[in-house]
Design an enzyme around this catalytic site. Structure first.
Site, PDB file in Angstrom:
ATOM      1  N   SER A 140     -71.816  87.077  -6.709  1.00 11.86           N
ATOM      2  CA  SER A 140     -73.272  87.033  -6.531  1.00 11.86           C
ATOM      3  C   SER A 140     -73.641  87.662  -5.183  1.00 11.86           C
ATOM      4  O   SER A 140     -74.811  87.943  -4.937  1.00 11.86           O
ATOM      5  CB  SER A 140     -73.789  85.589  -6.595  1.00 11.86           C
ATOM      6  OG  SER A 140     -73.096  84.771  -5.670  1.00 11.86           O
ATOM      7  N   GLU A 197     -71.214  78.212 -16.916  1.00 15.52           N
ATOM      8  CA  GLU A 197     -72.523  78.667 -16.411  1.00 15.52           C
ATOM      9  C   GLU A 197     -73.548  78.778 -17.553  1.00 15.52           C
ATOM     10  O   GLU A 197     -73.211  79.190 -18.674  1.00 15.52           O
ATOM     11  CB  GLU A 197     -72.369  80.034 -15.731  1.00 15.52           C
ATOM     12  CG  GLU A 197     -73.701  80.571 -15.209  1.00 15.52           C
ATOM     13  CD  GLU A 197     -73.581  81.746 -14.234  1.00 15.52           C
ATOM     14  OE1 GLU A 197     -72.454  82.122 -13.858  1.00 15.52           O
ATOM     15  OE2 GLU A 197     -74.644  82.267 -13.852  1.00 15.52           O
TER      16      GLU A 197
HETATM   17  O1  KIV Z   1     -70.790  84.783  -8.164  1.00 19.51           O
HETATM   18  C1  KIV Z   1     -71.134  83.600  -8.165  1.00 19.51           C
HETATM   19  O2  KIV Z   1     -71.875  83.149  -7.296  1.00 19.51           O
HETATM   20  C2  KIV Z   1     -70.645  82.768  -9.246  1.00 19.51           C
HETATM   21  C3  KIV Z   1     -71.309  81.442  -9.414  1.00 19.51           C
HETATM   22  C4  KIV Z   1     -72.631  81.667 -10.040  1.00 19.51           C
HETATM   23  C5  KIV Z   1     -70.475  80.511 -10.191  1.00 19.51           C
HETATM   24  O3  KIV Z   1     -69.804  83.156  -9.976  1.00 19.51           O
END
Ligand code: KIV
Length: 293
Positions: A60, A197
């Site tokens: 993310s 998720e």
């Molecule tokens: O990349 C991220 O922050 C994640 C979370 C949403 C679990 O994979």
């Protein structure tokens, strides 16, 4: 000077605190809820570390740090750079780093090479990868070669282009069956935990019951064994989109904006820097008395 918390260090620089390990996390199945949050920088890791069990260097960061629209453009080098920073900035939490899109899907050998770089260059405790049944043999390959793996099923953002958007998962019986089967396969393959998720509550409950390892939910209800959240979402540091499943615990973006507006006003009015922020300031010269005629 800022007051960024620093992990306690021994002489010579090694941290004093014992870190939680993937095995510690796995042992928490059905026990006290596991607390996980994303971290992408050393200072932020320092703030989060004392409060959580797991720090996830999530891809993310593509959106939170680099301004991308999705995680698809995140590279292995980006993950390694941020993984190193988070390990340096933390002392206690188990640090897991995401394998980015393209680094592991083609073959277990590719996955091993990417994961080995992540582990050896960052010092993290394990990696996370997205996908259920299709990734089970890769998970087994990695775990049997010394790499702890966290699975990730349900809404898998790296597959946004085939999912047709960020769509909540598990709404049909077929989807629910597949998700439960995915979780069992990943656990059997040796994953030490599984992120679930964007999944409806009854299915998250089923998955948690069926999987022998902890489930860590994000947008997957309180039925999971733990929760993960993107730090910026709960701190008010990302305004492009606010997911339903996130709760705002602070509005730090507004605080940043207010603070910088004050700084700008002070600079423009010559109030900053003041004498207290100045090196070797000449003492103020007393004003000369003017002689009376
Ligand atoms: O990349 C991220 O922050 C994640 C979370 C949403 C679990 O994979």
């Amino acid at each position: 000077m800022s007051t960024i918390p620093q992990p306690p260090k021994r002489e010579g620089g090694t941290p004093i605190t014992k870190r939680l390990t993937p095995r510690d996390i796995q042992a928490r199945k059905g026990g006290a809820p596991i607390v996980c949050i994303t971290a992408h920088s050393a200072p932020m890791a320092g703030f989060l570390d004392p409060h959580v069990d797991l720090l996830l260097v999530g891809d993310s960061l593509g959106m939170m740090v680099y301004g991308l629209d999705t995680t698809v453009g995140v590279s292995l080098d980006m993950m390694i750079a941020h993984g190193k920073a988070v390990v340096r900035g933390s002392a206690r939490a188990c640090v897991i780093v995401d394998l980015p899109f393209g680094a592991y899907q083609a073959s277990p050998v590719d996955a091993f090479k990417a994961a080995a770089r992540v582990m050896s260059e960052t010092g993290c405790a394990g990696v996370k990868l997205e996908g259920g049944a299709v990734m089970a043999s890769t998970v087994e390959y990695l775990v049997s070669r010394g790499i702890p793996v966290m699975g990730h099923i349900g809404l898998t953002p790296q597959s946004v282009n085939v999912l047709g958007g960020f769509r909540v998962q598990g709404k049909s019986n077929d989807e629910a069956r597949v998700l439960v089967a995915d979780a069992k396969l990943l656990a059997n393959a040796g994953a030490f935990s599984i992120v679930v998720e964007g999944t409806v509550e009854p299915v998250a409950r089923e998955i948690t019951k069926a999987a022998a390892v902890p489930t860590i939910g994000i947008g997957a209800s309180a039925q999971c064994d733990g929760q993960v959240i993107v730090a910026e979402d709960i701190l008010g540091l990302y305004s492009a989109f606010m997911p339903k499943f996130a709760k705002r615990y602070a509005l730090l973006g507004d605080e940043v904006s207010k603070a910088v507006a004050s700084y700008a006003a002070d600079v423009r009015a010559r109030r900053f820097p003041g004498l207290e922020n100045t090196y070797g300031a000449a003492p103020a010269t007393p004003a000369k008395k003017s002689k009376k005629r």
